[in-house]
Scaffold this motif. Structure first.
Motif, mmCIF file in Angstrom:
data_model
loop_
_atom_site.group_PDB
_atom_site.id
_atom_site.type_symbol
_atom_site.label_atom_id
_atom_site.label_comp_id
_atom_site.label_asym_id
_atom_site.label_seq_id
_atom_site.Cartn_x
_atom_site.Cartn_y
_atom_site.Cartn_z
ATOM 1 N N ALA A 152 6.360 17.121 -0.888
ATOM 2 C CA ALA A 152 6.403 15.702 -1.248
ATOM 3 C C ALA A 152 7.831 15.239 -1.535
ATOM 4 C CB ALA A 152 5.521 15.441 -2.463
ATOM 5 N N LYS A 153 8.619 16.094 -2.185
ATOM 6 C CA LYS A 153 9.941 15.672 -2.627
ATOM 7 C C LYS A 153 11.052 15.943 -1.616
ATOM 8 C CE LYS A 153 9.387 15.756 -7.598
ATOM 9 N NZ LYS A 153 10.017 16.126 -8.864
ATOM 10 N N ALA A 156 0.838 -1.196 0.000
ATOM 11 C CA ALA A 156 0.000 0.000 0.000
ATOM 12 C C ALA A 156 0.872 1.245 0.000
ATOM 13 C CB ALA A 156 -0.926 0.006 1.212
ATOM 14 N N PHE A 157 2.099 1.114 0.485
ATOM 15 C CA PHE A 157 3.011 2.242 0.560
ATOM 16 C C PHE A 157 4.222 1.986 -0.337
ATOM 17 C CE2 PHE A 157 0.481 2.658 4.296
ATOM 18 C CZ PHE A 157 0.329 4.027 4.463
ATOM 19 N N ILE A 158 4.546 2.986 -1.146
ATOM 20 C CA ILE A 158 5.625 2.878 -2.119
ATOM 21 C C ILE A 158 6.889 3.508 -1.522
ATOM 22 C CG2 ILE A 158 6.325 3.487 -4.467
ATOM 23 C CD1 ILE A 158 3.306 3.912 -5.051
ATOM 24 N N ASP A 159 8.021 2.903 -1.751
ATOM 25 C CA ASP A 159 9.269 3.430 -1.202
ATOM 26 C C ASP A 159 9.542 4.833 -1.722
ATOM 27 O OD1 ASP A 159 9.628 1.018 0.051
ATOM 28 O OD2 ASP A 159 10.832 0.178 -1.577
ATOM 29 N N ARG A 160 10.014 5.693 -0.845
ATOM 30 C CA ARG A 160 10.222 7.107 -1.189
ATOM 31 C C ARG A 160 11.268 7.285 -2.288
ATOM 32 N NH1 ARG A 160 8.410 11.287 0.390
ATOM 33 N NH2 ARG A 160 10.243 12.455 -0.242
ATOM 34 N N GLU A 161 12.246 6.379 -2.354
ATOM 35 C CA GLU A 161 13.309 6.545 -3.353
ATOM 36 C C GLU A 161 12.757 6.598 -4.772
ATOM 37 O OE1 GLU A 161 13.372 4.447 -0.834
ATOM 38 O OE2 GLU A 161 14.923 5.443 0.359
ATOM 39 N N LEU A 162 11.599 5.984 -4.989
ATOM 40 C CA LEU A 162 11.028 5.937 -6.340
ATOM 41 C C LEU A 162 10.498 7.292 -6.799
ATOM 42 C CD1 LEU A 162 9.292 2.511 -5.894
ATOM 43 C CD2 LEU A 162 11.162 2.997 -7.441
ATOM 44 N N ILE A 163 10.444 8.248 -5.877
ATOM 45 C CA ILE A 163 9.993 9.579 -6.270
ATOM 46 C C ILE A 163 10.980 10.211 -7.255
ATOM 47 C CG2 ILE A 163 11.108 11.072 -4.551
ATOM 48 C CD1 ILE A 163 8.306 12.305 -4.081
ATOM 49 N N TYR A 196 -3.466 10.490 -0.603
ATOM 50 C CA TYR A 196 -2.094 10.905 -0.289
ATOM 51 C C TYR A 196 -1.908 12.408 -0.476
ATOM 52 C CZ TYR A 196 2.983 11.297 -0.524
ATOM 53 O OH TYR A 196 4.280 11.680 -0.318
ATOM 54 N N ILE A 197 -2.412 12.954 -1.584
ATOM 55 C CA ILE A 197 -2.284 14.389 -1.835
ATOM 56 C C ILE A 197 -2.984 15.181 -0.734
ATOM 57 C CG2 ILE A 197 -3.035 16.245 -3.395
ATOM 58 C CD1 ILE A 197 -0.597 14.697 -4.387
ATOM 59 N N THR A 198 -4.148 14.693 -0.274
ATOM 60 C CA THR A 198 -4.876 15.387 0.793
ATOM 61 C C THR A 198 -4.108 15.337 2.110
ATOM 62 O OG1 THR A 198 -6.976 14.849 -0.269
ATOM 63 C CG2 THR A 198 -7.067 15.489 2.046
ATOM 64 N N LEU A 215 2.733 8.199 -8.039
ATOM 65 C CA LEU A 215 3.928 8.669 -8.735
ATOM 66 C C LEU A 215 3.557 9.527 -9.945
ATOM 67 C CD1 LEU A 215 6.249 5.518 -8.741
ATOM 68 C CD2 LEU A 215 6.589 7.632 -7.458
ATOM 69 N N LYS A 216 2.537 9.094 -10.667
ATOM 70 C CA LYS A 216 2.112 9.821 -11.867
ATOM 71 C C LYS A 216 1.575 11.208 -11.509
ATOM 72 C CE LYS A 216 0.023 8.367 -16.189
ATOM 73 N NZ LYS A 216 -0.832 7.352 -16.818
ATOM 74 N N THR A 217 0.840 11.282 -10.403
ATOM 75 C CA THR A 217 0.294 12.568 -9.970
ATOM 76 C C THR A 217 1.403 13.509 -9.538
ATOM 77 O OG1 THR A 217 -1.770 11.521 -9.263
ATOM 78 C CG2 THR A 217 -1.246 13.663 -8.301
ATOM 79 N N ILE A 218 2.360 13.006 -8.756
ATOM 80 C CA ILE A 218 3.483 13.854 -8.336
ATOM 81 C C ILE A 218 4.301 14.293 -9.546
ATOM 82 C CG2 ILE A 218 5.646 13.882 -7.036
ATOM 83 C CD1 ILE A 218 4.287 12.016 -5.026
#
Length: 340
Positions: free
Chosen positions: A268-269, A64-71, A283-285, A164-167
């Motif tokens: 976010a980044k 459910a949670f994606i690793d931050r490095e993928l940002i 997540y955005i909220t 990821l796509k939204t960010i």
């Protein structure tokens, strides 16, 4: 097949009472298989498609949670349009979230509300991920050559990559089109009434806000195998809101002010240390609440399911956007907007 034939042969020769229980068991198994057909299709793709490509796909190991490095992937492009907004100051920049295999949807938008949006000085771009199928890349390059309205990102087009796509889309706006007063994220199954959108934005005064249709009573789903929007039990502790999500704008379309986008992307980044939650609108909220951005409800943002024969014409006439529509519904709604 051999095991199935042996089972059926045994069922035929069983005593009546045992035959009854065996029949019930067979129907239960058949029901579960059909009910979870999507899940099995997903599992097949994970094993035989995604895992062989070597490209990252979070659904391959469900989280459910994606690793931050993928940002870091959110600033890498296969196709980019860095000069799209040069020498112009559009009222709004519209990023249409689409997928590699949704060309019919994109063509439908190009032939309808996109023309109206561009006529009033808005910029419109389609945001795509990459594909695991080799032939799709050539088709996207040809489509971009014709229309020049595609930004393609480096990660796989998958519903679990939507955060990821939204960010990435917010970051693109910040880097290349931040002089537009508003950023609009919209899915490719949405019909926008551009006249109503422009009228609404002209009266809006809050400079740090997200506007959309607020979902106020949704809760996290913890039964992973039931549906795609659930999460594994071991990740529950990472959610701040276990009983109910805070009110959040529905993902198919929301509008952000210029200042809100810049604050969100930076947070976010650079600031936020949390892993990325795979439900992008939630997540955005959560990020917006952390940095004090207002989340505003607007009843003119509608789901297609909210329309009925009784209220159809009135709601379409007053709506800013209607989303989650089939192609047939899209055409019907657009025809009515044109008549009005």
């Amino acid at each position: 097949m051999f095991v199935l034939l042996r089972y059926l042969k045994g069922l035929k020769s069983s005593p009546p009472r045992l035959k009854y229980y065996q029949t019930c068991f067979t129907f239960v198994i058949a029901f579960l298989l059909v009910y979870n057909l999507t899940w099995f299709d997903t599992a097949f793709k994970e094993v035989f498609v995604y895992s062989r490509t070597g490209r990252w796909c979070p659904r391959c190991s469900p989280k459910a949670f994606i690793d931050r490095e993928l940002i870091n992937l959110t600033d890498q492009y296969i196709i980019n349009k860095p000069h799209l907004c040069e020498n112009s100051k559009p009222l709004a920049f519209i990023m249409v979230i689409s997928s590699v295999r949704s060309k019919k949807r994109r063509d439908q938008i190009r032939a309808t509300w996109m023309k109206d949006a561009m006529a009033v000085g808005m910029k419109v771009v389609f945001s795509l991920g990459s594909s695991v199928f080799h032939g799709d890349s050539t088709e996207i390059l040809m489509e971009n050559e014709i229309y020049q309205d595609i930004v393609q990102l480096s990660f796989v087009d998958d519903w679990r990559n939507l955060t990821l796509k939204t960010i990435a889309s917010l970051s693109w706006y910040k880097n290349y089109c931040s002089h537009a007063k508003y950023y609009i994220k919209v899915d490719d199954d949405a019909v926008i009434n551009v006249d109503n959108l422009v009228s609404n934005l002209a009266t809006f005064s809050n400079s740090h806000a997200i506007i959309g249709h607020l979902l106020k009573s949704n809760a996290p789903c913890f039964v992973w195998w039931r549906q795609q929007h659930c999460m594994p039990p071991e990740q529950h502790f990472k959610l701040d809101y276990l009983d109910r999500y805070p009110p959040y704008p529905a993902g198919p379309m929301y509008v952000m002010t210029q200042a809100a986008v810049i604050l969100l992307v930076n947070h976010a980044k650079l600031t936020s240390r949390k892993d990325l939650y795979f439900l992008e609108d939630v997540y955005i909220t959560l990020l917006a609440r952390e940095i004090g951005i207002d989340v505003i409800d607007n009843p003119q943002f509608l789901f297609c399911s909210q329309l009925s024969e009784r209220n159809f014409q009135e709601k379409v006439a007053n709506a800013i956007v209607i989303y989650d529509c089939s192609s047939k519904q899209f055409n019907t709604i657009w025809s009515l907007i044109q008549r009005n």
